[in-house]
Design a protein around this motif. Sequence first.
Motif, PDB file in Angstrom:
ATOM      1  N   ALA A 140      42.243  47.998  40.023  1.00 38.62           N
ATOM      2  CA  ALA A 140      42.750  48.022  38.801  1.00 38.62           C
ATOM      3  C   ALA A 140      43.539  46.583  39.179  1.00 38.62           C
ATOM      4  O   ALA A 140      43.411  45.958  38.121  1.00 38.62           O
ATOM      5  N   GLY A 141      44.399  46.041  40.096  1.00 41.94           N
ATOM      6  CA  GLY A 141      44.018  44.843  40.032  1.00 41.94           C
ATOM      7  C   GLY A 141      43.072  43.892  40.133  1.00 41.94           C
ATOM      8  O   GLY A 141      43.464  42.151  39.743  1.00 41.94           O
ATOM      9  N   THR A 142      41.942  44.311  40.930  1.00 40.26           N
ATOM     10  CA  THR A 142      40.933  42.837  40.773  1.00 40.26           C
ATOM     11  C   THR A 142      40.658  42.673  39.406  1.00 40.26           C
ATOM     12  O   THR A 142      39.978  42.139  39.094  1.00 40.26           O
ATOM     13  N   ALA A 143      40.313  44.168  38.370  1.00 41.87           N
ATOM     14  CA  ALA A 143      40.729  44.171  36.892  1.00 41.87           C
ATOM     15  C   ALA A 143      40.803  43.000  36.069  1.00 41.87           C
ATOM     16  O   ALA A 143      40.286  42.439  35.783  1.00 41.87           O
ATOM     17  N   ALA A 144      42.238  43.420  36.743  1.00 39.53           N
ATOM     18  CA  ALA A 144      43.352  42.404  36.320  1.00 39.53           C
ATOM     19  C   ALA A 144      42.746  40.780  36.712  1.00 39.53           C
ATOM     20  O   ALA A 144      43.117  40.288  35.465  1.00 39.53           O
ATOM     21  N   SER A 145      43.162  40.920  37.902  1.00 38.60           N
ATOM     22  CA  SER A 145      42.632  39.148  37.851  1.00 38.60           C
ATOM     23  C   SER A 145      41.271  39.015  37.312  1.00 38.60           C
ATOM     24  O   SER A 145      41.037  37.719  36.981  1.00 38.60           O
ATOM     25  N   LEU A 146      40.058  39.854  37.541  1.00 41.73           N
ATOM     26  CA  LEU A 146      39.093  39.018  36.725  1.00 41.73           C
ATOM     27  C   LEU A 146      39.206  38.961  35.365  1.00 41.73           C
ATOM     28  O   LEU A 146      38.588  37.806  34.362  1.00 41.73           O
ATOM     29  N   ILE A 147      40.269  39.446  34.222  1.00 40.54           N
ATOM     30  CA  ILE A 147      40.519  39.525  32.639  1.00 40.54           C
ATOM     31  C   ILE A 147      41.919  38.371  33.004  1.00 40.54           C
ATOM     32  O   ILE A 147      41.276  36.947  32.089  1.00 40.54           O
ATOM     33  N   THR A 148      42.343  38.003  33.869  1.00 40.48           N
ATOM     34  CA  THR A 148      43.919  36.952  33.395  1.00 40.48           C
ATOM     35  C   THR A 148      43.132  35.588  34.209  1.00 40.48           C
ATOM     36  O   THR A 148      43.786  34.189  33.825  1.00 40.48           O
ATOM     37  N   GLY A 149      42.561  35.745  35.640  1.00 46.49           N
ATOM     38  CA  GLY A 149      42.880  34.773  36.692  1.00 46.49           C
ATOM     39  C   GLY A 149      43.568  34.658  37.348  1.00 46.49           C
ATOM     40  O   GLY A 149      43.643  33.751  38.104  1.00 46.49           O
ATOM     41  N   SER A 150      44.662  35.413  37.142  1.00 46.60           N
ATOM     42  CA  SER A 150      45.990  35.290  38.460  1.00 46.60           C
ATOM     43  C   SER A 150      45.277  35.924  39.009  1.00 46.60           C
ATOM     44  O   SER A 150      44.018  37.324  39.377  1.00 46.60           O
ATOM     45  N   HIS A 151      46.061  35.384  40.431  1.00 46.63           N
ATOM     46  CA  HIS A 151      45.463  35.644  41.998  1.00 46.63           C
ATOM     47  C   HIS A 151      46.796  36.642  42.436  1.00 46.63           C
ATOM     48  O   HIS A 151      48.275  36.129  42.710  1.00 46.63           O
ATOM     49  N   PRO A 152      47.022  37.914  42.657  1.00 45.42           N
ATOM     50  CA  PRO A 152      48.138  38.085  43.612  1.00 45.42           C
ATOM     51  C   PRO A 152      48.769  37.186  43.873  1.00 45.42           C
ATOM     52  O   PRO A 152      49.747  37.460  44.335  1.00 45.42           O
ATOM     53  N   GLY A 153      48.614  36.770  45.084  1.00 43.88           N
ATOM     54  CA  GLY A 153      49.679  36.143  46.621  1.00 43.88           C
ATOM     55  C   GLY A 153      50.046  35.008  45.621  1.00 43.88           C
ATOM     56  O   GLY A 153      51.386  34.243  46.008  1.00 43.88           O
ATOM     57  N   ARG A 154      49.011  34.071  45.047  1.00 38.55           N
ATOM     58  CA  ARG A 154      48.950  33.015  44.318  1.00 38.55           C
ATOM     59  C   ARG A 154      50.418  33.046  43.388  1.00 38.55           C
ATOM     60  O   ARG A 154      51.152  32.456  43.718  1.00 38.55           O
ATOM     61  N   ASP A 155      49.921  34.063  42.718  1.00 34.49           N
ATOM     62  CA  ASP A 155      50.878  34.515  41.796  1.00 34.49           C
ATOM     63  C   ASP A 155      52.327  35.417  41.417  1.00 34.49           C
ATOM     64  O   ASP A 155      52.780  35.905  40.780  1.00 34.49           O
ATOM     65  N   GLY A 156      52.680  35.906  42.297  1.00 37.16           N
ATOM     66  CA  GLY A 156      53.752  36.524  43.357  1.00 37.16           C
ATOM     67  C   GLY A 156      53.272  38.372  42.273  1.00 37.16           C
ATOM     68  O   GLY A 156      54.147  39.087  42.269  1.00 37.16           O
ATOM     69  N   TRP A 157      52.021  38.788  42.583  1.00 36.86           N
ATOM     70  CA  TRP A 157      52.415  39.844  42.666  1.00 36.86           C
ATOM     71  C   TRP A 157      51.899  40.710  43.318  1.00 36.86           C
ATOM     72  O   TRP A 157      51.417  41.983  42.854  1.00 36.86           O
ATOM     73  N   SER A 158      51.579  40.317  44.583  1.00 38.66           N
ATOM     74  CA  SER A 158      50.948  40.747  45.967  1.00 38.66           C
ATOM     75  C   SER A 158      52.342  42.287  45.647  1.00 38.66           C
ATOM     76  O   SER A 158      52.606  42.175  46.036  1.00 38.66           O
ATOM     77  N   GLY A 159      51.453  42.748  46.226  1.00 40.16           N
ATOM     78  CA  GLY A 159      52.046  44.401  46.741  1.00 40.16           C
ATOM     79  C   GLY A 159      52.479  44.617  48.590  1.00 40.16           C
ATOM     80  O   GLY A 159      50.663  43.811  49.002  1.00 40.16           O
ATOM     81  N   ARG A 160      52.380  45.589  48.774  1.00 39.17           N
ATOM     82  CA  ARG A 160      51.944  46.491  49.967  1.00 39.17           C
ATOM     83  C   ARG A 160      51.491  47.444  49.886  1.00 39.17           C
ATOM     84  O   ARG A 160      52.049  48.508  49.379  1.00 39.17           O
ATOM     85  N   GLY A 161      50.146  47.852  51.235  1.00 43.25           N
ATOM     86  CA  GLY A 161      49.520  48.310  50.835  1.00 43.25           C
ATOM     87  C   GLY A 161      50.364  49.997  51.659  1.00 43.25           C
ATOM     88  O   GLY A 161      51.159  49.898  52.188  1.00 43.25           O
TER      89      GLY A 161
END
Length: 166
Positions: A42-63
């Motif tokens: 889901a995170g990858t799909a969201a990135s593909l739509i938005t161009g946002s990256h979890p690490g760069r844009d502050g929505w990186s989580g912990r597994g």
Amino acid sequence: MLRDLLTRAPRLAVQMLGWLGEPAGVPTLIHAMRHQELARAAGTAASLITGSHPGRDGWSGRGPDRRSDDSSPDAIPAIEADADWPWPDAEAFAAWWASHGDAIGTQRRFAGLPAAPPGWREVLRRGPLPWRPMAAEHLQHHHQGPAFPTDAPAFRQLTWMAGLPA
């Protein structure tokens, strides 16, 4: 159809939302990020739509913590399909989306750009490597011509990109 696919093949449905590039699917992706088995897709799909990256844009989580279920110390761990994808934080992405969703708009997107030839060429020039074959495929379909050779050396790709029609 999406509801049926989410029930029968949720991972495929989540990936499909990214491939389609429909910003209207982002709330479904946020919901999927809250489920461990779908979170990274889901995170990858969201990135593909938005161009946002979890690490760069502050929505990186912990597994989740990794614990071996095998009692044998010689067991080879299973390879996860999403192993190369980052873990998203659903709440942090929801906040990012609330701040940036209006700028994304409602039209189809690819890597945050309009799903059209200029956006696809930009992904070929500067986008993440895993997205380049999809951008090439979109261009091929649009121009009804051969696929862009994403496996060729970079200097050849740059030469070929310069000759792409608008």
